[in-house]
Design a protein around this motif. Sequence first.
Motif, mmCIF file in Angstrom:
data_model
loop_
_atom_site.group_PDB
_atom_site.id
_atom_site.type_symbol
_atom_site.label_atom_id
_atom_site.label_comp_id
_atom_site.label_asym_id
_atom_site.label_seq_id
_atom_site.Cartn_x
_atom_site.Cartn_y
_atom_site.Cartn_z
ATOM 1 N N GLN A 132 -6.191 -1.986 18.580
ATOM 2 C CA GLN A 132 -4.778 -1.619 18.655
ATOM 3 C C GLN A 132 -3.979 -2.908 18.789
ATOM 4 O OE1 GLN A 132 -3.810 1.710 18.364
ATOM 5 N NE2 GLN A 132 -5.997 1.881 17.928
ATOM 6 N N TRP A 171 -3.408 -2.332 1.129
ATOM 7 C CA TRP A 171 -2.829 -3.120 2.213
ATOM 8 C C TRP A 171 -2.302 -4.470 1.746
ATOM 9 C CZ3 TRP A 171 -2.165 0.409 5.577
ATOM 10 C CH2 TRP A 171 -3.084 1.439 5.696
ATOM 11 N N ILE A 183 -0.357 -0.305 16.471
ATOM 12 C CA ILE A 183 -0.894 -0.322 15.110
ATOM 13 C C ILE A 183 -2.414 -0.365 15.212
ATOM 14 C CG2 ILE A 183 -1.004 -1.653 12.968
ATOM 15 C CD1 ILE A 183 1.709 -2.914 13.861
ATOM 16 N N SER A 184 -3.087 0.525 14.504
ATOM 17 C CA SER A 184 -4.551 0.506 14.457
ATOM 18 C C SER A 184 -4.996 -0.338 13.266
ATOM 19 C CB SER A 184 -5.116 1.920 14.290
ATOM 20 O OG SER A 184 -4.925 2.654 15.461
ATOM 21 N N ILE A 185 -5.943 -1.237 13.532
ATOM 22 C CA ILE A 185 -6.509 -2.093 12.487
ATOM 23 C C ILE A 185 -8.023 -1.943 12.557
ATOM 24 C CG2 ILE A 185 -6.727 -4.438 11.593
ATOM 25 C CD1 ILE A 185 -3.824 -3.534 11.595
ATOM 26 N N PRO A 201 3.356 -4.451 16.878
ATOM 27 C CA PRO A 201 4.141 -4.941 15.744
ATOM 28 C C PRO A 201 4.700 -6.329 16.053
ATOM 29 C CG PRO A 201 4.755 -2.687 16.287
ATOM 30 C CD PRO A 201 3.862 -3.171 17.393
ATOM 31 N N ASP A 217 -0.280 0.245 9.882
ATOM 32 C CA ASP A 217 -1.144 1.095 10.708
ATOM 33 C C ASP A 217 -2.274 1.659 9.857
ATOM 34 O OD1 ASP A 217 -1.837 2.476 13.132
ATOM 35 O OD2 ASP A 217 -1.003 4.306 12.254
ATOM 36 N N LEU A 229 2.028 -8.414 11.747
ATOM 37 C CA LEU A 229 1.805 -6.969 11.678
ATOM 38 C C LEU A 229 3.114 -6.198 11.723
ATOM 39 C CD1 LEU A 229 -1.263 -6.798 14.057
ATOM 40 C CD2 LEU A 229 -1.257 -6.615 11.560
ATOM 41 N N THR A 230 3.186 -5.168 10.901
ATOM 42 C CA THR A 230 4.338 -4.265 10.874
ATOM 43 C C THR A 230 3.824 -2.839 11.037
ATOM 44 O OG1 THR A 230 4.254 -3.912 8.485
ATOM 45 C CG2 THR A 230 5.559 -5.795 9.264
ATOM 46 N N PRO A 231 4.683 -1.917 11.472
ATOM 47 C CA PRO A 231 4.237 -0.532 11.631
ATOM 48 C C PRO A 231 3.629 0.067 10.365
ATOM 49 C CG PRO A 231 6.324 -0.838 12.751
ATOM 50 C CD PRO A 231 6.055 -2.104 11.969
ATOM 51 N N SER A 232 4.069 -0.382 9.192
ATOM 52 C CA SER A 232 3.528 0.158 7.944
ATOM 53 C C SER A 232 2.070 -0.228 7.720
ATOM 54 C CB SER A 232 4.372 -0.279 6.747
ATOM 55 O OG SER A 232 4.309 -1.688 6.600
#
Length: 107
Positions: free
Chosen positions: A17, A57, A2-4, A20, A96, A91-94
Amino acid sequence: MISIRFINADGSEQVIQAEPGQSLMKAAVDANVHGIEADCGGSLTCATCHVMIGAPWAAMLTAPVPDEVDMLDFASSPVVPESRLCCQIRLTPSMDGMEVRLPASQH
């Protein structure tokens, strides 16, 4: 992964990076994000992982628990409606591509 994107109060940015299931605070600390102090290590006993997460978000996050809301009273920077403690965000994949704004100071 996941990019933040963390956006500092001065406008500078850092993209990290993360995995999840990891807390946003842990991901930030592991990536040496300047501005996340995390003095309590994620045990919800300080407010040194204060961040601001805006739309869209914020809608993906679970509601803050009462202890998080109470702990935000101890944040050194002004608390706004978008304020959260990132130790409480899983964090969840959604998530990203999520943008996270940092306050000017955690102390």
